[in-house]
Design a protein around this motif. Structure first.
Motif, PDB file in Angstrom:
ATOM      1  N   MET A 192      38.552  36.260  56.042  1.00 17.23           N
ATOM      2  CA  MET A 192      37.882  35.932  55.012  1.00 17.23           C
ATOM      3  C   MET A 192      35.817  36.322  55.574  1.00 17.23           C
ATOM      4  O   MET A 192      36.390  36.874  56.661  1.00 17.23           O
ATOM      5  N   ALA A 193      35.897  36.655  54.057  1.00 15.10           N
ATOM      6  CA  ALA A 193      34.659  37.355  53.950  1.00 15.10           C
ATOM      7  C   ALA A 193      33.549  36.881  54.583  1.00 15.10           C
ATOM      8  O   ALA A 193      33.228  35.461  54.689  1.00 15.10           O
ATOM      9  N   ASN A 194      32.451  37.734  55.510  1.00 15.11           N
ATOM     10  CA  ASN A 194      31.276  37.786  56.099  1.00 15.11           C
ATOM     11  C   ASN A 194      30.236  38.371  55.547  1.00 15.11           C
ATOM     12  O   ASN A 194      29.153  36.864  56.163  1.00 15.11           O
ATOM     13  N   HIS A 195      30.101  38.535  53.977  1.00 14.82           N
ATOM     14  CA  HIS A 195      28.739  38.889  53.635  1.00 14.82           C
ATOM     15  C   HIS A 195      29.071  38.205  52.028  1.00 14.82           C
ATOM     16  O   HIS A 195      29.669  37.907  51.614  1.00 14.82           O
ATOM     17  N   LYS A 196      27.812  38.176  51.558  1.00 14.78           N
ATOM     18  CA  LYS A 196      27.769  37.554  50.328  1.00 14.78           C
ATOM     19  C   LYS A 196      28.085  38.829  49.110  1.00 14.78           C
ATOM     20  O   LYS A 196      28.632  38.358  48.350  1.00 14.78           O
ATOM     21  N   SER A 197      27.987  39.907  49.507  1.00 16.01           N
ATOM     22  CA  SER A 197      28.454  40.731  48.861  1.00 16.01           C
ATOM     23  C   SER A 197      30.135  41.295  48.433  1.00 16.01           C
ATOM     24  O   SER A 197      30.538  41.328  47.611  1.00 16.01           O
ATOM     25  N   SER A 198      30.648  40.789  50.156  1.00 22.21           N
ATOM     26  CA  SER A 198      32.051  40.708  49.789  1.00 22.21           C
ATOM     27  C   SER A 198      32.828  39.855  49.415  1.00 22.21           C
ATOM     28  O   SER A 198      33.968  39.786  48.525  1.00 22.21           O
ATOM     29  N   GLU A 199      32.038  38.801  49.177  1.00 22.98           N
ATOM     30  CA  GLU A 199      32.334  37.391  48.618  1.00 22.98           C
ATOM     31  C   GLU A 199      32.718  38.097  46.934  1.00 22.98           C
ATOM     32  O   GLU A 199      33.297  37.516  46.491  1.00 22.98           O
ATOM     33  N   LYS A 200      31.198  38.052  46.542  1.00 28.22           N
ATOM     34  CA  LYS A 200      31.169  38.485  45.093  1.00 28.22           C
ATOM     35  C   LYS A 200      31.599  39.744  44.437  1.00 28.22           C
ATOM     36  O   LYS A 200      32.553  40.042  43.505  1.00 28.22           O
ATOM     37  N   ARG A 201      32.524  40.422  45.667  1.00 30.53           N
ATOM     38  CA  ARG A 201      33.566  41.422  45.245  1.00 30.53           C
ATOM     39  C   ARG A 201      34.695  40.732  45.294  1.00 30.53           C
ATOM     40  O   ARG A 201      35.596  41.651  43.703  1.00 30.53           O
ATOM     41  N   ILE A 202      35.125  40.205  45.956  1.00 27.56           N
ATOM     42  CA  ILE A 202      36.713  39.395  45.985  1.00 27.56           C
ATOM     43  C   ILE A 202      36.479  38.266  44.549  1.00 27.56           C
ATOM     44  O   ILE A 202      37.133  38.900  43.933  1.00 27.56           O
ATOM     45  N   ARG A 203      35.652  37.900  43.736  1.00 28.87           N
ATOM     46  CA  ARG A 203      35.451  37.067  42.518  1.00 28.87           C
ATOM     47  C   ARG A 203      35.304  38.037  41.540  1.00 28.87           C
ATOM     48  O   ARG A 203      36.265  37.980  40.862  1.00 28.87           O
ATOM     49  N   GLN A 204      34.888  39.269  41.521  1.00 23.12           N
ATOM     50  CA  GLN A 204      34.570  40.129  40.745  1.00 23.12           C
ATOM     51  C   GLN A 204      36.388  41.104  40.883  1.00 23.12           C
ATOM     52  O   GLN A 204      37.251  40.717  39.124  1.00 23.12           O
ATOM     53  N   GLU A 205      37.369  40.661  42.322  1.00 27.05           N
ATOM     54  CA  GLU A 205      38.425  42.116  41.789  1.00 27.05           C
ATOM     55  C   GLU A 205      39.322  40.499  41.141  1.00 27.05           C
ATOM     56  O   GLU A 205      40.038  41.296  40.842  1.00 27.05           O
ATOM     57  N   LYS A 206      39.255  39.165  41.279  1.00 32.03           N
ATOM     58  CA  LYS A 206      40.367  38.797  40.886  1.00 32.03           C
ATOM     59  C   LYS A 206      39.907  38.637  39.322  1.00 32.03           C
ATOM     60  O   LYS A 206      41.100  38.443  39.009  1.00 32.03           O
ATOM     61  N   ARG A 244      39.130  41.143  37.605  1.00 36.73           N
ATOM     62  CA  ARG A 244      39.002  42.265  36.950  1.00 36.73           C
ATOM     63  C   ARG A 244      40.666  42.164  36.608  1.00 36.73           C
ATOM     64  O   ARG A 244      41.424  42.660  35.940  1.00 36.73           O
ATOM     65  N   THR A 245      41.219  41.855  37.984  1.00 34.52           N
ATOM     66  CA  THR A 245      42.935  41.997  38.180  1.00 34.52           C
ATOM     67  C   THR A 245      43.717  41.485  36.654  1.00 34.52           C
ATOM     68  O   THR A 245      44.763  42.202  36.806  1.00 34.52           O
ATOM     69  N   LEU A 246      42.903  40.529  36.331  1.00 33.87           N
ATOM     70  CA  LEU A 246      43.399  39.226  35.661  1.00 33.87           C
ATOM     71  C   LEU A 246      42.764  39.960  34.046  1.00 33.87           C
ATOM     72  O   LEU A 246      44.226  39.580  33.501  1.00 33.87           O
ATOM     73  N   HIS A 247      42.167  40.481  33.939  1.00 31.76           N
ATOM     74  CA  HIS A 247      41.827  41.168  32.575  1.00 31.76           C
ATOM     75  C   HIS A 247      42.771  42.608  32.741  1.00 31.76           C
ATOM     76  O   HIS A 247      43.296  42.578  31.471  1.00 31.76           O
ATOM     77  N   ASN A 248      42.908  43.332  33.390  1.00 36.01           N
ATOM     78  CA  ASN A 248      43.952  44.013  33.806  1.00 36.01           C
ATOM     79  C   ASN A 248      45.432  43.844  33.559  1.00 36.01           C
ATOM     80  O   ASN A 248      45.983  44.658  32.625  1.00 36.01           O
ATOM     81  N   LYS A 249      45.573  43.287  34.307  1.00 36.36           N
ATOM     82  CA  LYS A 249      47.183  42.602  33.428  1.00 36.36           C
ATOM     83  C   LYS A 249      47.385  41.760  32.183  1.00 36.36           C
ATOM     84  O   LYS A 249      48.027  42.668  31.739  1.00 36.36           O
ATOM     85  N   TYR A 250      46.033  41.188  30.995  1.00 36.24           N
ATOM     86  CA  TYR A 250      46.235  41.020  30.446  1.00 36.24           C
ATOM     87  C   TYR A 250      46.841  42.025  29.528  1.00 36.24           C
ATOM     88  O   TYR A 250      47.731  42.332  28.744  1.00 36.24           O
ATOM     89  N   TYR A 251      45.943  42.728  29.639  1.00 37.36           N
ATOM     90  CA  TYR A 251      46.040  43.996  29.018  1.00 37.36           C
ATOM     91  C   TYR A 251      47.428  44.826  28.967  1.00 37.36           C
ATOM     92  O   TYR A 251      47.587  45.298  28.424  1.00 37.36           O
ATOM     93  N   ALA A 252      47.644  45.084  29.915  1.00 39.77           N
ATOM     94  CA  ALA A 252      48.698  46.144  31.241  1.00 39.77           C
ATOM     95  C   ALA A 252      50.530  45.204  30.256  1.00 39.77           C
ATOM     96  O   ALA A 252      50.921  45.391  29.832  1.00 39.77           O
ATOM     97  N   LYS A 253      50.082  44.168  30.122  1.00 34.36           N
ATOM     98  CA  LYS A 253      51.006  43.598  29.572  1.00 34.36           C
ATOM     99  C   LYS A 253      51.300  43.090  28.193  1.00 34.36           C
ATOM    100  O   LYS A 253      52.175  43.285  27.329  1.00 34.36           O
ATOM    101  N   THR A 254      50.257  42.837  27.277  1.00 37.47           N
ATOM    102  CA  THR A 254      50.195  43.421  25.538  1.00 37.47           C
ATOM    103  C   THR A 254      50.603  44.636  25.363  1.00 37.47           C
ATOM    104  O   THR A 254      51.172  44.722  24.469  1.00 37.47           O
ATOM    105  N   MET A 255      50.005  45.736  26.185  1.00 31.32           N
ATOM    106  CA  MET A 255      50.307  47.621  25.779  1.00 31.32           C
ATOM    107  C   MET A 255      51.916  47.465  26.311  1.00 31.32           C
ATOM    108  O   MET A 255      53.352  47.926  25.046  1.00 31.32           O
ATOM    109  N   ARG A 256      52.563  46.552  26.880  1.00 33.13           N
ATOM    110  CA  ARG A 256      54.006  46.916  27.197  1.00 33.13           C
ATOM    111  C   ARG A 256      55.143  45.829  26.659  1.00 33.13           C
ATOM    112  O   ARG A 256      56.141  46.154  25.833  1.00 33.13           O
ATOM    113  N   ASN A 257      54.149  44.693  25.774  1.00 31.14           N
ATOM    114  CA  ASN A 257      54.920  44.456  24.800  1.00 31.14           C
ATOM    115  C   ASN A 257      55.196  45.266  23.575  1.00 31.14           C
ATOM    116  O   ASN A 257      55.953  44.851  22.846  1.00 31.14           O
TER     117      ASN A 257
END
Length: 84
Positions: free
Chosen positions: A1-15, A17-30
């Motif tokens: 579990m995240a212990n710092h405010k910044s690491s909690e924010k980083r986790i939110r940002q990564e989620k 970004r991952t969703l965004h990248n998956k969408y565009y990668a899937k669109t490209m594959r199609n």
């Protein structure tokens, strides 16, 4: 579990970004699948620049590796050139 405010924010940002990248990668594959399924050369030549632009943009933003983009573009060119 995240212990710092910044690491909690980083986790939110990564989620997000991952969703965004998956969408565009899937669109490209199609788009690549659609181009490979085309049997008419004129139609394929017309669609190729759009797919090429998509691959270049994804490589530029590190969604896919630049060599992967180059390999896909090369194989698509070979596919188009062998069409009747």
């Amino acid at each position: 579990m995240a212990n710092h405010k910044s690491s909690e924010k980083r986790i939110r940002q990564e989620k997000a970004r991952t969703l965004h990248n998956k969408y565009y990668a899937k669109t490209m594959r199609n788009a690549v699948r659609k181009l490979r399924a085309i049997t008419d050369k004129n139609e394929a030549v017309e669609l190729y620049p759009k797919v090429q632009k998509m691959l270049d943009k994804l490589a530029k933003t590190n969604v896919i590796h630049k060599n992967k983009a180059a390999n896909i573009k090369s194989s698509l060119c070979a596919h188009i050139s062998q069409l009747g």
